[in-house]
Design an enzyme around this catalytic site. Structure first.
Site, short mmCIF file in Angstrom:
data_model
loop_
_atom_site.label_atom_id
_atom_site.label_comp_id
_atom_site.label_asym_id
_atom_site.label_seq_id
_atom_site.Cartn_x
_atom_site.Cartn_y
_atom_site.Cartn_z
N LYS A 88 5.99 2.01 -5.86
CA LYS A 88 5.86 0.55 -6.91
C LYS A 88 6.58 0.96 -8.20
O LYS A 88 7.27 0.82 -8.80
CB LYS A 88 4.55 0.38 -6.88
CG LYS A 88 3.82 -0.29 -5.07
CD LYS A 88 2.57 -0.86 -5.07
CE LYS A 88 1.51 0.19 -5.40
NZ LYS A 88 1.83 0.97 -4.48
N THR A 89 5.01 2.26 -8.52
CA THR A 89 5.23 2.91 -10.00
C THR A 89 6.63 2.67 -10.67
O THR A 89 7.21 3.18 -11.79
CB THR A 89 4.58 3.91 -10.38
OG1 THR A 89 2.84 2.84 -10.55
CG2 THR A 89 4.13 4.24 -11.94
N THR A 90 7.12 4.64 -9.59
CA THR A 90 8.79 4.92 -9.26
C THR A 90 9.68 4.25 -9.43
O THR A 90 10.62 4.08 -10.54
CB THR A 90 8.74 6.02 -8.06
OG1 THR A 90 6.96 6.42 -8.26
CG2 THR A 90 9.50 6.97 -8.61
N TRP A 97 -13.66 3.79 -11.52
CA TRP A 97 -14.66 4.19 -10.85
C TRP A 97 -15.34 5.61 -11.00
O TRP A 97 -15.72 6.70 -11.23
CB TRP A 97 -14.66 4.60 -9.82
CG TRP A 97 -12.71 5.33 -8.51
CD1 TRP A 97 -12.32 6.20 -8.93
CD2 TRP A 97 -11.58 4.38 -8.72
NE1 TRP A 97 -11.19 6.72 -8.78
CE2 TRP A 97 -10.53 5.09 -8.93
CE3 TRP A 97 -11.12 2.77 -9.26
CZ2 TRP A 97 -9.21 4.89 -8.32
CZ3 TRP A 97 -9.85 2.56 -8.48
CH2 TRP A 97 -9.12 3.90 -8.17
N LYS A 127 3.93 4.63 -0.92
CA LYS A 127 4.06 4.55 -2.29
C LYS A 127 5.43 4.02 -2.97
O LYS A 127 6.39 3.86 -2.05
CB LYS A 127 4.29 6.22 -2.08
CG LYS A 127 4.88 6.99 -3.32
CD LYS A 127 5.13 9.39 -2.73
CE LYS A 127 5.55 9.05 -3.91
NZ LYS A 127 5.13 9.25 -4.80
N PHE A 179 -9.39 5.70 -14.85
CA PHE A 179 -9.27 4.70 -13.26
C PHE A 179 -11.37 4.35 -13.82
O PHE A 179 -12.37 4.81 -14.48
CB PHE A 179 -9.63 5.60 -12.11
CG PHE A 179 -8.16 6.51 -12.03
CD1 PHE A 179 -8.00 7.81 -12.05
CD2 PHE A 179 -8.02 5.51 -10.70
CE1 PHE A 179 -6.34 7.52 -11.54
CE2 PHE A 179 -6.22 5.68 -10.70
CZ PHE A 179 -6.27 7.01 -11.06
N ARG A 209 17.15 2.20 -15.49
CA ARG A 209 18.48 1.12 -15.30
C ARG A 209 18.52 0.17 -16.96
O ARG A 209 19.85 0.68 -17.69
CB ARG A 209 18.21 0.34 -14.48
CG ARG A 209 19.49 0.20 -14.41
CD ARG A 209 18.79 -0.80 -12.48
NE ARG A 209 19.54 0.32 -11.47
CZ ARG A 209 19.15 -0.04 -10.32
NH1 ARG A 209 19.51 -1.53 -10.39
NH2 ARG A 209 19.68 0.57 -9.11
N ASN A 256 0.95 -1.72 0.09
CA ASN A 256 -0.11 0.08 -0.24
C ASN A 256 0.86 1.49 0.13
O ASN A 256 -0.20 2.52 -0.15
CB ASN A 256 -1.16 -0.30 1.17
CG ASN A 256 -1.75 -1.13 1.26
OD1 ASN A 256 -2.08 -1.45 0.05
ND2 ASN A 256 -2.41 -1.20 2.11
N GLU A 280 0.27 -1.11 -12.57
CA GLU A 280 -1.31 -1.58 -12.27
C GLU A 280 -2.08 -2.99 -12.89
O GLU A 280 -2.86 -2.36 -12.65
CB GLU A 280 -2.35 -0.08 -12.41
CG GLU A 280 -0.91 1.11 -12.46
CD GLU A 280 -0.36 1.23 -11.07
OE1 GLU A 280 -1.02 0.83 -9.81
OE2 GLU A 280 0.26 2.40 -10.94
P1 ATP Z 1 4.42 5.82 -7.29
O1 ATP Z 1 3.52 6.61 -8.64
O2 ATP Z 1 4.49 7.22 -6.53
O3 ATP Z 1 5.71 5.43 -7.16
P2 ATP Z 1 2.40 4.06 -6.26
O4 ATP Z 1 2.78 3.01 -7.44
O5 ATP Z 1 3.32 3.33 -5.56
O6 ATP Z 1 3.04 5.32 -6.09
P3 ATP Z 1 -0.65 3.58 -6.51
O7 ATP Z 1 -1.26 2.90 -5.88
O8 ATP Z 1 0.09 3.33 -8.15
O9 ATP Z 1 1.56 3.90 -5.97
O10 ATP Z 1 -1.31 4.93 -6.75
C1 ATP Z 1 -0.21 6.75 -7.59
C2 ATP Z 1 -0.41 7.63 -6.68
O11 ATP Z 1 -1.33 8.04 -5.20
C3 ATP Z 1 0.60 8.02 -6.84
O12 ATP Z 1 0.11 9.45 -7.41
C4 ATP Z 1 1.03 8.05 -5.22
O13 ATP Z 1 1.68 9.28 -4.99
C5 ATP Z 1 -0.44 8.19 -4.76
N1 ATP Z 1 -0.11 6.87 -3.49
C6 ATP Z 1 0.42 5.80 -3.39
N2 ATP Z 1 0.23 5.37 -2.03
C7 ATP Z 1 -0.41 6.21 -1.64
C8 ATP Z 1 -0.58 5.89 -0.22
N3 ATP Z 1 -0.71 4.79 0.89
N4 ATP Z 1 -2.08 7.41 0.10
C9 ATP Z 1 -2.37 7.66 -0.94
N5 ATP Z 1 -1.38 8.05 -1.77
C10 ATP Z 1 -0.71 6.88 -2.16
MG MG Z 2 1.57 3.06 -9.15
#
Ligand code: ATP
Ligand code: MG
Length: 199
Positions: free
Chosen positions: A43-45, A96, A41, A94, A53, A39, A131
């Protein structure tokens, strides 16, 4: 040499031989399956970091964005000029927001065909399924299809899967699984998603 220095040197020598042993043992060469889930932040980063890389060495990379097609994405903006990168986007945004299961399923299946093509192409060194966990959760894609495509990929190809609640099968078949932990997130303190930081 002081006592402390000597102890430090001994500890470092021990650590080095331990690390050397493990490096020597890890000699198998093949593409890997990586899952970035949880949960928190990042994953995508982390996925885009790995894309950068791989591109840095001149490898070909395919990225499928399963849910955020309509979103801005700084990494995509920066890297899309690289001829070795191919990005396929599920253009419905999205679920939703669209609230239309039928059109979402169709859009998902369409972009999955691109994923299947990439997962069968030995020229592609890394494939990112960003995702995709939500597609499985909503039932737009079935896990057996995804599992087979990943399992039958070219031997040198690596695959990154991102998204919360990764399916058990994906966790089992992965070589590396990282669970991002949501210790704290700015959003929950009322901070708006930030350009260049969150997207
Ligand atoms: P990022 O893209 O920043 O690496 P993520 O891929 O881990 O995040 P996602 O679930 O895909 O997270 O959510 C995408 C968006 O929601 C991003 O803008 C991210 O900053 C935000 N986000 C990620 N985790 C959380 C959290 N725990 N609570 C609220 N917002 C979040
Ligand atoms: Mg993501």
């Amino acid at each position: 040499m002081s006592d402390r220095e000597q102890r430090h040197r001994q500890a470092m020598q021990k650590l080095k031989s331990h690390v050397d042993e493990r490096v020597a043992a890890a000699s198998e060469q093949r593409g890997q399956v990586l899952v970035f889930t949880g949960n928190g932040k990042g994953k995508t980063t982390a996925a885009w970091g790995t894309v950068t890389r791989a591109l840095g060495y001149g490898y070909r990379v395919g990225v499928i964005q399963f849910i955020k097609g309509l979103w801005e994405c700084g990494e995509r903006e920066r890297l899309q000029a690289d001829d070795n990168l191919e990005v396929a986007i599920m253009a419905t945004g999205f679920t939703w927001e669209t609230q239309n299961r039928e059109s979402d399923t169709a859009a998902c299946r369409e972009v999955w065909q691109q994923a299947e093509r990439m997962l069968a192409d030995p020229q592609i060194y890394l494939v990112v399924l960003d995702e995709i966990t939500y597609m499985l959760k909503f039932g737009y894609l079935d896990i057996e299809t995804v599992q087979q495509a990943i399992a039958n990929r070219p031997v040198e190809q690596s695959v990154i899967v991102t998204g919360r609640n990764a399916h058990r099968t994906l966790i089992e078949m992965a070589d590396t699984v990282t669970e991002m932990n949501d210790t704290k997130h700015a959003f929950n303190a009322g901070l708006e998603a930030r350009r260049g930081i969150d997207f």
